[in-house]
Enzyme design. Structure first.
Site, short mmCIF file in Angstrom:
data_model
loop_
_atom_site.label_atom_id
_atom_site.label_comp_id
_atom_site.label_asym_id
_atom_site.label_seq_id
_atom_site.Cartn_x
_atom_site.Cartn_y
_atom_site.Cartn_z
N SER A 222 67.19 -26.16 -45.09
CA SER A 222 66.98 -25.48 -46.37
C SER A 222 68.14 -25.80 -47.31
O SER A 222 68.35 -26.97 -47.63
CB SER A 222 66.80 -23.97 -46.15
OG SER A 222 66.37 -23.34 -47.33
N ASP A 291 40.46 -26.91 -42.44
CA ASP A 291 40.96 -26.93 -41.07
C ASP A 291 40.45 -28.13 -40.29
O ASP A 291 41.19 -28.82 -39.59
CB ASP A 291 40.58 -25.63 -40.37
CG ASP A 291 41.11 -25.52 -38.94
OD1 ASP A 291 41.91 -26.38 -38.54
OD2 ASP A 291 40.72 -24.58 -38.24
N ASP A 294 40.96 -32.74 -40.02
CA ASP A 294 41.70 -33.59 -39.08
C ASP A 294 40.93 -33.77 -37.78
O ASP A 294 41.45 -34.38 -36.83
CB ASP A 294 43.08 -33.00 -38.79
CG ASP A 294 43.01 -31.61 -38.17
OD1 ASP A 294 41.89 -31.06 -38.06
OD2 ASP A 294 44.07 -31.06 -37.80
N ASP A 464 55.33 -25.38 -46.32
CA ASP A 464 56.53 -24.65 -46.73
C ASP A 464 56.25 -23.82 -47.97
O ASP A 464 55.80 -24.33 -48.99
CB ASP A 464 57.67 -25.64 -47.00
CG ASP A 464 59.03 -24.97 -47.04
OD1 ASP A 464 59.14 -23.88 -47.62
OD2 ASP A 464 60.00 -25.56 -46.52
N HIS A 502 58.41 -22.36 -44.07
CA HIS A 502 59.87 -22.41 -44.16
C HIS A 502 60.46 -21.65 -42.96
O HIS A 502 60.90 -20.51 -43.06
CB HIS A 502 60.35 -21.80 -45.47
CG HIS A 502 61.71 -22.27 -45.88
ND1 HIS A 502 61.97 -23.56 -46.29
CD2 HIS A 502 62.91 -21.63 -45.94
CE1 HIS A 502 63.24 -23.70 -46.59
NE2 HIS A 502 63.84 -22.54 -46.37
#
Length: 894
Positions: A222, A291, A294, A464, A502
């Site tokens: 960070s 969702d 992938d 994040d 984060h």
């Protein structure tokens, strides 16, 4: 960017002329900021020590200002304590615990507190740890590797000399920005405290051990990630390798984005503010849409860039009728604008940030980032009107932006941040650029760092919610443009992690970044694709490949969803709604539905028009058709006009769908194949598909639905024999036995008119025969990549009809059928399901699977009474319920 070169005398004169840097008084003239130093061009180190000092001898030791390459008034060791391996609470072995201060030039500035730990068994290497948030808290150097392996000891315990500081001010919260009202404190926070602490720490390492370290590393997350990058951009010769996790490198852009979000939430009477329910609605809608892009329904949006292409569609689906707020089930136009503000980058057209940066990345709220719910505490607050200053009851993003405007920029403590326009700061534009030059880490010229062998590892979560991963991506691209792709490939590894917030999110990676850096710097072994272990409590232990940007982990289509080996790092993007399993031209699929009806389905991939034709039925006239247009949902799934039935195209030419039921409302699930086994030649040959199978299905009629299970043999001559356990064992499954008592016999013959096999039932006693008998249905034998998937369409009478799916009676091991499935039920319902080893999840309901139970090839589930599954070439079938209310579930694997 301004280059450092100010002398200690110069800094003293500047601060004296400005009257010091203290205070946050409104309306005071701006105080010039001393730019960061450039000590890396000629590193300042003390002369070699004659002898090593004992730990206690370091106490009271002082360093003159001349021994520190940026302006200070020297440094003092305030304590040096020997800590024994056996001391209570010590997990780091024998070491010397050093604490000290670095004195400021400005008497109104606070000290820099530093911590240094010197192990008795030194490995001749050092690690500098960066800070977090607005700092103000001492980084003591005893921490473990951020996102490191759970079992790995802290670097201090591994023999590293470790150190950190508090960035030159002390505060009770890392969101307290008041320190920045003082110039020297702001300059220290911008990066100068790092250089000062490094010079002092290296001098003390030399004093303690009598030799310099052989390798020096910097680790930060960070703000600490910004620290790591800032350091090598300004002083490139001091460190051999750095790790920058989720770095706040575009620091000013981040704070400007915070302000923009606050303005969208709170201006206009808080019309754009969203409560938790609305925020969760956004997040659920995104997950539903993205969702499975992938290939895995795992709660992680991994194909972020394809998901981004669905933004318009997602926002449109969230809009309240008329655009006004009508409750928690939708978003008003003002609230949709807030979502767009969070999502969109800031483009600076009227001014530039440091290093000519003209953009701050947005947050991936529409691609899986979470700002509400159990995975993060950083929400959008609990009220429409924020406090001044903002508090924890207000949006987390806005709190830090508010502090930044008040103390970094305007230095007016009571300033109303909602009046500050990030895109047009007016009279404050020059100040914003000035602060940016000091605090940001966006200089893309890392050539000096690379020239002496420096290596950089960056990692950022694509979800994040605090520091935009898109700003890090922008920097990485600028780095390539500046030093060249070859240099970046040789010296940088940049990993992006889907689902990672984060330090929060649905996937938090654990991997040994320090070992990777050591192997690269010290052994010349460049990191490749690592394996990250999920640290989230509910999904702890699942793994994913750690993909280098721009690649992301794509599920291969089979095997455990929790195992990295079943994913590939891919860089494909493109239309997220495109389906690779669609036929290349107009195609016909042959199959049937749960009413025993034999069907043809024609698909036009150019228009996605479909036509379902009934070829044989007890309930409808042959030739009856249903037509409509399929609308993509992504991941090869399409909505239809068949009472909500979803059509799904699976690999190998398999189609799952539905057709309006002939009676009772809803839809009847259908299964059809683009390729089928046909037997029109004479003599008939069934050898390619002859086998012993398990079968599962449902027998309907007179308003009831009874489960059917058993074993069946299809012989080379086209004769068949069903066997069911006389004891009713596990729904009548049994190992096939030609002498079984509960039996059904018959044969199939090719019908060229309908392109299917007619099925005739013969006497249950006596030998097999291929003549006579009663026509009781038909059989379609799908060919999926060459494997036979027989489907018996039962049409015995108006009170006895249904569907039976076959799968070979061979042992099936856990993991062989793993994958994501689209399911359709005879009750007219669609759902998503996943199979992972012994785990099964159907629309949120979980179950445990037992393989080869009660017979080889059958999988028993704990869902129902119990339920039993068959898997065949990506096709799934099972019957839930018992008695006369059984429900057949059909599914195909994506």
């Amino acid at each position: 960017m301004l280059r450092a070169g100010a002398t200690a005398l110069g800094l003293s004169l500047i601060l004296a002329a400005c009257g010091g840097g203290g205070g946050g008084g409104g309306g005071l003239p701006f105080l010039p900021i001393v730019p960061p130093g450039n000590g890396g061009d000629t590193p300042v180190d003390p002369p070699p020590a004659q002898t090593a000092k004992a730990c206690a001898e370091l106490a009271g030791m002082t360093l003159a200002a001349a021994q520190i390459s940026l302006p200070t008034q020297g440094a003092t060791v305030t304590s040096a304590t020997a800590v024994a391996a056996g001391d209570a609470g010590n997990n780091y072995g024998d070491y010397c615990r050093v604490r000290g201060t670095i004195q400021p030039v400005d008497p109104n500035s606070q000290l820099i507190n530093f911590a240094l730990n010197l192990p008795e068994k030194w490995n001749q290497k050092t690690i500098h740890f960066g800070g977090g948030g607005f700092d103000g808290v001492l980084i003591d150097g005893t921490e473990v590797i951020r996102f490191g392996p759970r079992e790995k000891p802290a670097p201090l315990a591994l023999g590293y000399a470790t150190y950190g500081d508090d960035s030159g001010h002390q505060a009770s919260s890392i969101t307290d920005g008041r320190f920045a009202a003082n110039d020297e404190q702001l300059a220290n926070y911008g990066g100068q405290s790092l250089k000062k602490t490094r010079d002092v720490a290296q001098a003390l390492v030399l004093a303690r051990y009598g030799s310099k370290p052989k390798k020096a590393y910097f680790l930060g997350t960070s703000t600490g990630g910004r620290d790591a990058l800032s350091y090598i951009q300004r002083w490139p010769l001091d460190y051999d390798g750095v790790i920058a996790n989720e770095p706040a490198l575009n620091y000013t852009g981040t704070r400007l984005s915070n302000v923009a979000v606050g303005r969208a939430l709170y201006n206009n009477g808080g019309a754009g503010w969203m409560n938790v329910a609305k925020t969760l609605l956004v997040q659920r809608t995104v997950l539903q849409a993205c969702d499975k892009l992938d290939g895995a329904a795992d709660g992680i949006v991994s194909n972020v860039e394809s998901c981004r292409q669905l933004n318009t569609q997602i926002l449109a689906s969230l809009r309240c009728t008329g655009g006004t707020d009508t409750g928690d089930g939708c978003l008003s136009d003002a609230q949709l604008d807030t979502v767009r503000t969070i999502e969109s980058p800031l483009e600076f057209t009227s001014y530039a940030l440091g290093n000519g940066v003209k953009r701050a990345g947005g947050y991936n709220l529409l691609e899986g980032a979470l700002v509400a719910g159990p995975y993060t505490t950083r929400d959008l607050g609990t009220r429409k009107v924020p406090a001044n200053p903002a508090t924890s009851a207000d949006a987390n993003m806005y709190v830090t932006g508010d502090q930044w405007v008040k103390y970094f920029v305007t230095r007016i403590e009571g300033f109303d941040t909602l009046t500050f326009d990030p895109l047009n700061p007016g009279a404050y534009a020059a100040r914003v650029t000035e602060v940016s030059n000091l605090t940001d880490a966006t200089n893309p010229d890392l050539a000096p760092f690379f020239a002496h062998g420096g290596k950089l590892i960056m990692l950022h979560g694509l979800a994040d919610e605090v520091i935009s991963p898109n700003s890090t991506i922008d920097y990485y691209k600028q780095l390539i443009a500046t030093v060249g792709q070859a240099s970046v490939d040789q010296n940088v590894r940049f990993y992006t992690v889907p689902g990672m917030g984060h330090g929060t999110g649905v996937f938090i990676p654990n991997w040994d970044s320090l070992a990777a850096l050591e192997g690269w710097v010290e052994g010349g072994l460049a990191p490749a694709t690592g394996v990250a272990v999920d640290a989230v409590a509910g999904t702890y232990g699942r793994t994913r490949p750690l993909c280098q940007f721009p690649a992301w982990p794509k599920y291969r289509g089979s095997g455990s969803l929790d195992a990295a080996v079943n994913y590939s790092c891919v860089t494909e993007v493109g239309d997220p709604l495109a389906c690779p399993n669609l036929p290349a031209a107009v195609a016909t699929y042959k199959g049937g539905d749960s009413f025993g009806e034999e069907l043809r389905v024609q698909i036009d991939p150019a228009t996605m028009a479909y036509t379902v034709t009934v070829d044989a039925s007890l309930q409808r006239t042959a030739g009856t058709t249903r037509s409509g247009t399929l609308v993509s949902q992504g991941q090869c799934s399409y909505t239809s006009g068949e009472s909500g039935a979803v059509f799904a195209f699976a690999p190998g030419g398999v189609l799952l769908g539905g057709v309006n039921a002939p009676s009772g409302g809803g839809f009847a699930p259908l299964l059809a194949f683009q390729n089928t086994f046909e037997n029109s030649a004479s003599p008939a040959v069934f050898n390619p598909v002859a086998n012993i199978f398990n079968t599962v299905g449902v027998q309907q009629g007179s308003g009831s639905a009874v489960p059917y299970a058993g074993a069946v043999r299809l012989r080379n001559a086209g004769t068949f024999q069903y066997c069911r356990s006389a004891a009713g064992n596990a729904g009548s499954f049994m190992v096939y036995d030609a002498n079984c008592t509960e039996t059904e016999k018959g044969y199939i013959s090719w019908n060229g008119t309908r392109n299917a096999f007619d099925l005739r039932t013969t006497a249950p006693t006596g030998g097999a025969t291929t003549t006579g008998g009663m026509l009781t249905g038909s059989m379609v034998i799908g060919l999926v990549n060459g494997a036979a998937v027989p489907m018996h369409l039962v049409r015995e009478s108006a009170t006895s009809f249904g569907l039976r799916l076959h799968a070979t009676q061979l042992s099936l091991t856990a993991g062989a059928a793993d994958g994501s499935y689209v399911m359709a039920s005879v009750k007219g319902e669609n759902a998503a399901a996943t199979v992972t080893g012994t785990g099964f999840n159907l629309a949120g309901t979980t179950a445990t699977l037992s393989y080869d139970k009660p017979v080889p090839g059958v999988v028993e589930s704990s869902l129902g009474a119990p339920d039993h599954f068959l898997f065949n070439s990506g096709v799934l079938g099972f019957v839930s319920g018992a008695g006369t209310s059984a429900a057949l579930q059909l599914g195909v694997r994506h």
